[in-house]
Design a protein around this motif. Structure first.
Motif: not given
Lengths: 504, 504
Positions: A275-281, A288-292, A465-475
């Motif tokens: 679900l995480y991967e299917q719902n990335i923007r 390279t931001l297109c992942g968890g 999900y939508q953010y992919g790697k656009l936000r850090t884990p802490s964010e």
């Protein structure tokens, strides 16, 4: 942006996109190998993978990419980049530096070593002979230490490894959260062991038709909102998820005829990753931001769906009757008895068979041993004894042999030091997210109880999900919870759940 | 060999090996697309394929490879090469010249055009609107003519296209063999149409469980000697075979619930292609010689197994009872009645539904039209009328519309002019090989009748499969038969078979 700037940006993005296409090809090749490629093709296949990986590595470490990065990092150019492009430059810089700092020859030796070491581990695990594996493990530790030297140590040497899987994570932070967990979970596990109210699990051990299991797994995936137009479910020896792109996310499970829950929980777990991967923007596709954003956040999603939802009382109040329909006469118990059975706590020696509570203790043991290896110079020869001592301390049981002890996991043989904490981080993130979801999604548990899982998926899409790697884990976690990672949420969740089940 | 010579050779072989690895990756990506890749991933997937194809094309047309070829072709160096290396140099030279003669820009335009044209064909086939497709077809013909100009025309312009699929084949040779076929098969088909002894096929039209069909398909593949350790059977809309390497050969079929023979004959057909690919000599792995020597020889193997063996009386005397066991009460006929039913001849409009006899007439029509296009300048606008006239001449029937006429095949929309003859060449080669096999393998038909198919596979491995592209199609057929390709063998085979069935 200047004309040079926009030419650089386009050129940079084209290069990144090309790398991502190589990644998709490689991921298809790996998926294929693990889901049924004929064994006699394995040798040529590994050559194919080797060739494509090497070409991808060349692209990822080219001087040209380095030059583009440097140009785009110039304050004047960087200042004019949009949010996504900035993150892309930052993320690429991190990967680029990590890759170019390793001399190609050293990396090549390491790739060969890990391949041999994984084979040696397989043999050692089959025979129980740790001594045969030990020299490989020492070498892997030696190479990993060289990588740490080349990359530069963080606050501790082990921090450098943690950051590979959980950007920003440190031993200082982990010591706090794991300390908090240990303090509460060890006594909780002990109290459970002494409880007279043990769930009855006997009814789960029958024979269950594989096709019916598959049909129910597919049904539950659909209920979760898994998009079958953008993914598929297959079988493999070890379940896994692979996101080729948001439009093609593949998961696997393994059906056991004598265990009706194994394949189902495997499916829900991998379904959470999916679900995480299917719902990335969509705009992150080809970057390279297109992942968890981290292994911990990724694992939070598999564990949220598998444990928080899939092992909850409301979920089974809704779905048990449908499971029963698929196995007439086999699961003739009420939802309460079923719920208790699938949440039985049994301290054991094997991590992957552990329940939701003691699982975290298995992880802490590995975390502490990895710290000892990289921060205190502990050698492979010392690991079996340390391993066994820690199992006695944390779980009150001692492996009878190394097969069910230090040899049980594949990770170290492949050099994946620093990975284990992700699993417990996932549990902690999931518990912390759940508290926020309960507040923001009124009647969340009533929704689960009536099989309306879409609002949960949508909430998580909006927050994670939508953010992919656009936000850090802490964010991500602070955006959801308003607070940094805190083990108290997981402790509270587990205490509430298990004190109820075991009537402590 | 001089030191420079052996360095050149090694470098050359490494380059070829690298190209073959890219081929395997691309073939996995295509296989995956056609066997169940999620549709929402199709766009990114075609970008991945585009990227890898372009990189492979660069490798295949590099000046470096051209230089290596030129060096190895120097008489002094060439003279010292072994048999395999010589063939590899010759084969690579042919591919290399073909590729480098096409300006990259022209080729790129052509790739885009064929992709658009295939879509246009799909629409036209659905609607029956030839006019919408005609401009695309004219453009494809225009580009193909440019390629012929760049490559250089053979004895006729169309010969250049034939050579792409059947090295060494010419219109002069094909006119002879097709002339021979036509002369005999048109009257044979007419006599059959007038025969009162029509096979009864009604019993074949029932409902057949898909799983049982699959189980029988797998069983027959195993009987043929398909190596499941080096291959697999999957499902796809259009059955196909793809040899990634001799250790990984994949075939597909399609199960129709109302037609028990469709999936089975599809499986045997693709299984014949697969036996070829699985039994190529291991030393050819990683070279461009590791594949069928021509489309015609490849097709001879699918047709030998599907038609010569799979539609023979001895085969069903052996296997009918096992088919019946899988469908209790459904196929309650004797082997003779079954044999006649699966060999019914029905002149029809659709090539892919044609029987073993009239199939060749469908091919001849396409061959003659392709010759007219490239040797006589016939335009796309003229094709529907020509098509319909030829169907009247050859088969005595006229399409009611273009969907079942000139629009029925995908080939032209993708630019595959010159390919169609391969199908009938396959039938002719197969009949010619069978005569040799009957002589050299005593009791061949008794072997088939007792289900001992391995000696047939081994004979073909010795004469055909092992060589890959190491021998030309003419060398293969002359090595087997002592004579060049001759349509008389197919004529004799068909006359004997059908005069018996139809009691003419």
């Amino acid at each position: 942006m200047t004309e040079t700037g926009s030419v650089n940006l386009q050129h940079f993005k084209d290069t990144i996109r090309k790398i991502s296409r190589y990644d998709e090809a490689l991921n298809v090749l790996y998926w294929d190998l693990r889901t049924g490629a004929p064994r006699k093709g394995a040798d040529t296949r590994s050559e194919v993978i080797g060739t494509l990986s090497a070409d991808k590595f060349k692209l990822s470490t080219s001087e040209e990419l380095g030059g583009l990065l440097a140009a785009l990092e110039e304050p004047e150019q960087f200042g004019r980049l949009g949010e996504i492009d900035r993150r892309l430059v930052q993320e690429t810089r991190k990967d680029y530096d990590r890759s170019v700092k390793i001399p190609p020859k050293l990396y090549q030796e390491y790739v060969v070593l890990t391949s041999q070491s994984e084979s040696a581990w397989e043999e050692a695990k089959a025979s129980g002979d740790y001594d045969g594996f030990q020299p490989y493990l020492d070498k892997i530790i030696h190479y990993t230490n060289q990588f740490i030297d080349l990359w530069g140590a963080g606050d501790t040497r082990y921090d450098t490894l943690l950051d590979l899987y959980e950007p920003g994570m440190t031993t200082a932070k982990l010591d706090v959260v794991f300390g908090g967990l240990r303090e509460k979970l060890v006594p909780l596990a002990a109290a459970i062991a002494e409880s007279a109210h043990r769930p009855d699990t006997g009814f789960l051990r029958q024979t269950y038709d594989k096709q019916a299991q598959k049909s129910f797994s597919l049904y539950i995936l659909e209920q979760m909102g898994f998009d079958f137009g953008a993914g598929r479910l297959d079988e493999s020896v070890h379940p896994f998820a692979t996101g080729l792109s948001p439009g093609d996310v593949r998961i696997t499970t393994r059906y056991l005829e004598n265990d009706v829950m194994s394949a189902l929980f495997g499916t829900i777990h991998e379904g959470g990753h999916a679900l995480y991967e299917q719902n990335i923007r969509p705009e992150l596709i080809g970057t390279t931001l297109c992942g968890g954003t981290s292994m911990g956040i990724h694992e939070s999603q598999s564990r949220f769906w598998e444990n928080v939802i899939g092992r909850s009382r409301p979920f089974w109040e809704r779905y048990l009757s449908e499971l029963q329909q698929r196995f007439p006469g086999r699961l003739d118990v009420d939802a309460e008895r079923f719920y208790r059975a699938i949440n039985v706590v049994e301290p054991g020696l094997i991590r992957i068979e552990a329940d939701e509570l003691t699982y975290n203790l298995h992880i802490m043991i590995r975390y502490e041993i990895e710290k000892m290896i990289f921060n205190d110079g502990v050698k492979a020869a010392d690991l079996p004894a340390i391993w066994n001592d820690k199992y006695r301390d944390y779980l009150g049981i001692v492996p009878a042999n190394n097969r069910e002890g230090v040899l049980q996991d594949v990770h170290w043989s492949g050099g994946a030091f620093g990975y284990f904490p992700s699993y417990s981080l996932g549990n902690m993130y999931a518990a912390q997210m759940t508290v926020a979801m309960e507040k923001e999604l009124p009647g969340m548990w009533e929704l689960v109880g009536s099989g309306e899982l879409q609002p949960l998926k949508e909430w998580l899409t909006g927050k994670v999900y939508q953010y992919g790697k656009l936000r850090t884990p802490s964010e991500i976690i602070e955006g959801i919870s308003g607070k940094p990672l805190d083990s108290a949420y997981l402790v509270a969740y587990l205490e509430k759940k298990y004190k109820d089940i075991y009537r402590i």
